[in-house]
Design an enzyme around this catalytic site. Structure first.
Site, PDB file in Angstrom:
ATOM      1  N   LYS A 171       0.843  -1.213   0.000  1.00  0.00           N
ATOM      2  CA  LYS A 171       0.000   0.000   0.000  1.00  0.00           C
ATOM      3  C   LYS A 171       0.877   1.261   0.000  1.00  0.00           C
ATOM      4  O   LYS A 171       0.569   2.249  -0.659  1.00  0.00           O
ATOM      5  CB  LYS A 171      -0.939  -0.026   1.205  1.00  0.00           C
ATOM      6  N   LYS A 239      -1.317  11.303   6.154  1.00  0.00           N
ATOM      7  CA  LYS A 239      -0.975  10.193   7.063  1.00  0.00           C
ATOM      8  C   LYS A 239      -0.262   9.070   6.299  1.00  0.00           C
ATOM      9  O   LYS A 239       0.735   8.520   6.759  1.00  0.00           O
ATOM     10  CB  LYS A 239      -2.275   9.699   7.710  1.00  0.00           C
TER      11      LYS A 239
HETATM   12  P1  NAP Z   1     -13.196   8.061   7.203  1.00  0.00           P
HETATM   13  O1  NAP Z   1     -14.305   8.408   6.299  1.00  0.00           O
HETATM   14  O2  NAP Z   1     -12.584   9.131   8.042  1.00  0.00           O
HETATM   15  O3  NAP Z   1     -13.687   6.854   8.125  1.00  0.00           O
HETATM   16  C1  NAP Z   1     -12.927   6.325   9.155  1.00  0.00           C
HETATM   17  C2  NAP Z   1     -13.887   5.738  10.145  1.00  0.00           C
HETATM   18  O4  NAP Z   1     -13.151   5.113  11.199  1.00  0.00           O
HETATM   19  C3  NAP Z   1     -14.754   6.826  10.780  1.00  0.00           C
HETATM   20  O5  NAP Z   1     -16.116   6.438  10.698  1.00  0.00           O
HETATM   21  C4  NAP Z   1     -14.269   6.871  12.216  1.00  0.00           C
HETATM   22  O6  NAP Z   1     -15.254   7.127  13.164  1.00  0.00           O
HETATM   23  C5  NAP Z   1     -13.744   5.469  12.423  1.00  0.00           C
HETATM   24  N1  NAP Z   1     -12.737   5.456  13.475  1.00  0.00           N
HETATM   25  C6  NAP Z   1     -11.546   6.118  13.465  1.00  0.00           C
HETATM   26  N2  NAP Z   1     -10.888   5.877  14.594  1.00  0.00           N
HETATM   27  C7  NAP Z   1     -11.675   5.065  15.329  1.00  0.00           C
HETATM   28  C8  NAP Z   1     -11.547   4.484  16.609  1.00  0.00           C
HETATM   29  N3  NAP Z   1     -10.443   4.697  17.339  1.00  0.00           N
HETATM   30  N4  NAP Z   1     -12.543   3.707  17.057  1.00  0.00           N
HETATM   31  C9  NAP Z   1     -13.660   3.504  16.317  1.00  0.00           C
HETATM   32  N5  NAP Z   1     -13.848   4.026  15.094  1.00  0.00           N
HETATM   33  C10 NAP Z   1     -12.850   4.801  14.612  1.00  0.00           C
HETATM   34  O7  NAP Z   1     -11.966   7.406   6.400  1.00  0.00           O
HETATM   35  P2  NAP Z   1     -12.030   6.488   5.088  1.00  0.00           P
HETATM   36  O8  NAP Z   1     -11.820   7.344   3.909  1.00  0.00           O
HETATM   37  O9  NAP Z   1     -13.183   5.568   5.172  1.00  0.00           O
HETATM   38  O10 NAP Z   1     -10.653   5.674   5.304  1.00  0.00           O
HETATM   39  C11 NAP Z   1     -10.561   4.544   6.153  1.00  0.00           C
HETATM   40  C12 NAP Z   1      -9.191   3.896   5.918  1.00  0.00           C
HETATM   41  O11 NAP Z   1      -9.091   3.496   4.537  1.00  0.00           O
HETATM   42  C13 NAP Z   1      -8.010   4.833   6.183  1.00  0.00           C
HETATM   43  O12 NAP Z   1      -6.935   4.124   6.735  1.00  0.00           O
HETATM   44  C14 NAP Z   1      -7.658   5.342   4.780  1.00  0.00           C
HETATM   45  O13 NAP Z   1      -6.322   5.749   4.681  1.00  0.00           O
HETATM   46  C15 NAP Z   1      -7.955   4.105   3.946  1.00  0.00           C
HETATM   47  N6  NAP Z   1      -8.296   4.361   2.530  1.00  0.00           N
HETATM   48  C16 NAP Z   1      -9.177   5.341   2.178  1.00  0.00           C
HETATM   49  C17 NAP Z   1      -9.483   5.531   0.829  1.00  0.00           C
HETATM   50  C18 NAP Z   1     -10.444   6.608   0.363  1.00  0.00           C
HETATM   51  O14 NAP Z   1     -10.504   6.875  -0.849  1.00  0.00           O
HETATM   52  N7  NAP Z   1     -11.237   7.218   1.235  1.00  0.00           N
HETATM   53  C19 NAP Z   1      -8.891   4.727  -0.148  1.00  0.00           C
HETATM   54  C20 NAP Z   1      -8.024   3.716   0.251  1.00  0.00           C
HETATM   55  C21 NAP Z   1      -7.723   3.541   1.595  1.00  0.00           C
HETATM   56  P3  NAP Z   1     -15.871   8.605  13.331  1.00  0.00           P
HETATM   57  O15 NAP Z   1     -16.845   8.713  12.183  1.00  0.00           O
HETATM   58  O16 NAP Z   1     -16.505   8.565  14.662  1.00  0.00           O
HETATM   59  O17 NAP Z   1     -14.717   9.553  13.228  1.00  0.00           O
END
Ligand code: NAP
Length: 305
Positions: A171, A239
């Site tokens: 990744k 990050k």
């Molecule tokens: P996001 O929309 O910010 O969602 C992350 C979720 O995780 C949020 O709902 C958050 O809860 C929850 N969370 C964070 N810390 C937590 C904890 N300590 N305990 C419980 N829940 C927790 O992010 P995302 O875009 O879905 O990304 C998620 C992961 O996938 C990340 O590692 C990112 O780098 C990776 N990723 C993202 C993409 C993309 O295009 N978005 C693509 C590839 C990989 P809250 O809602 O309460 O904050």
């Protein structure tokens, strides 16, 4: 059929969990904000009040949270998975985190005969919705094979890279390419605009040649429109590059292209724009050249090209 848990229902986790529901799996879900579970409940999933509770009731538990400390918390922390899971259960972490932490967590879980796969993804929100993600998997082959039919619901290109942490290293390699492509697309559009050529036409022409990329297609358009609805948030991209730079530091290798893109993300996060889609990188590039893609007002300086 094994019972499935899903923890973390943000931009990525929500559609991924929904796809598992639609594929006929029974799901138990946990999000720390209860409202994030509503669409899953409507699709038939059972809400839980902790990661521990999810682990108690399921066989295979997915995690899709934000950063390395978040994964540590939901797996090893108070009311974490480790307190609910028993021997033989499998945790599949699809978040993007530091490989060293993945290996540490794998070792801790192994003390209780709980298995771990790291399975970070590429393909963005669109790939999550369409079930076409690219999935990079680290961990034991027999657990990879156990998870394969589930991963096929979430993605199309699923590769077992190696042992624990290898998926996270893949990744990081992915982000090396993605972030520099993003920078290159922004630079190309700025150049076109500064030279008095329509950047939209330039993008259109480039899409048909060797400069084609999904980033040029999707993010290039977002840059032209200044449409920065996330998508993949700048703060998460920052990050990812922090993780890449940490590996480069530990290994003693040079990744100057990543250092450059990191500077752009640093200034954007510093300016309070971390929640925008990573296509907003163009804002930093526009500022550097005092030019905007969405206005005809070029800059306050005389430009000679
Ligand atoms: P996001 O929309 O910010 O969602 C992350 C979720 O995780 C949020 O709902 C958050 O809860 C929850 N969370 C964070 N810390 C937590 C904890 N300590 N305990 C419980 N829940 C927790 O992010 P995302 O875009 O879905 O990304 C998620 C992961 O996938 C990340 O590692 C990112 O780098 C990776 N990723 C993202 C993409 C993309 O295009 N978005 C693509 C590839 C990989 P809250 O809602 O309460 O904050």
């Amino acid at each position: 059929m094994e019972k499935i848990g899903f923890i973390g229902l943000g931009i990525m986790g929500q559609p991924m969990a929904l796809n598992l529901c639609k594929a006929g799996y029974s799901l138990w879900v946990y999000a720390r904000r209860a409202e994030m579970m509503q669409s899953l409940i409507a699709a038939g999933a059972t809400p839980c009040n902790s990661a521990q509770s999810v682990a108690e009731q399921t066989d295979i538990i997915f995690t899709m949270v934000a950063d390395t400390p978040d994964v540590e918390q939901v797996i090893l922390g108070e009311k974490g998975i480790i307190h609910g899971a028993t021997a033989g259960k499998l945790v599949i972490d699809m978040s993007t985190i530091a490989a060293s932490t993945t290996r540490m967590i794998a070792a801790k879980l192994a003390e209780q005969q709980i298995h771990l796969l790291d399975a970070p993804v590429s393909g963005g929100e669109r790939g999550a919705i369409d079930g076409t993600l690219s999935i990079m998997v680290g961990g034991k082959v027999e657990q990879f094979e156990r998870a394969l039919s589930l991963l096929h619901v979430l993605g199309k290109n699923i590769v077992h890279i190696g042992d624990h942490g290898a998926g996270q290293i893949a990744k990081s390699c992915n982000q090396v390419v993605i972030s520099q492509t993003l920078t290159a697309v922004g630079e190309a559009l700025i150049l076109a605009k500064a030279a008095g050529v329509d950047p939209a036409n330039v993008r259109q022409a480039l899409l048909g040649g060797f400069a084609y990329s999904r980033i040029l297609e999707l993010h290039g358009q977002r840059m032209l429109d200044h449409d920065f609805t996330p998508g993949f948030k700048i703060k998460l991209h920052q990050k990812d590059l922090r993780i890449v730079m940490q590996i480069a530091h530990e290994l003693g290798i040079a990744l100057p292209g990543i250092a450059l893109t990191t500077q752009y993300f640093n200034t954007l996060v510093g300016a309070g724009q971390g929640e925008l889609d990573s296509a907003a990188l163009i804002l930093a590039q526009e500022q550097l050249s005092a030019i905007s893609l969405i206005t005809d007002k070029k800059d306050t300086y005389t430009r000679k090209i």
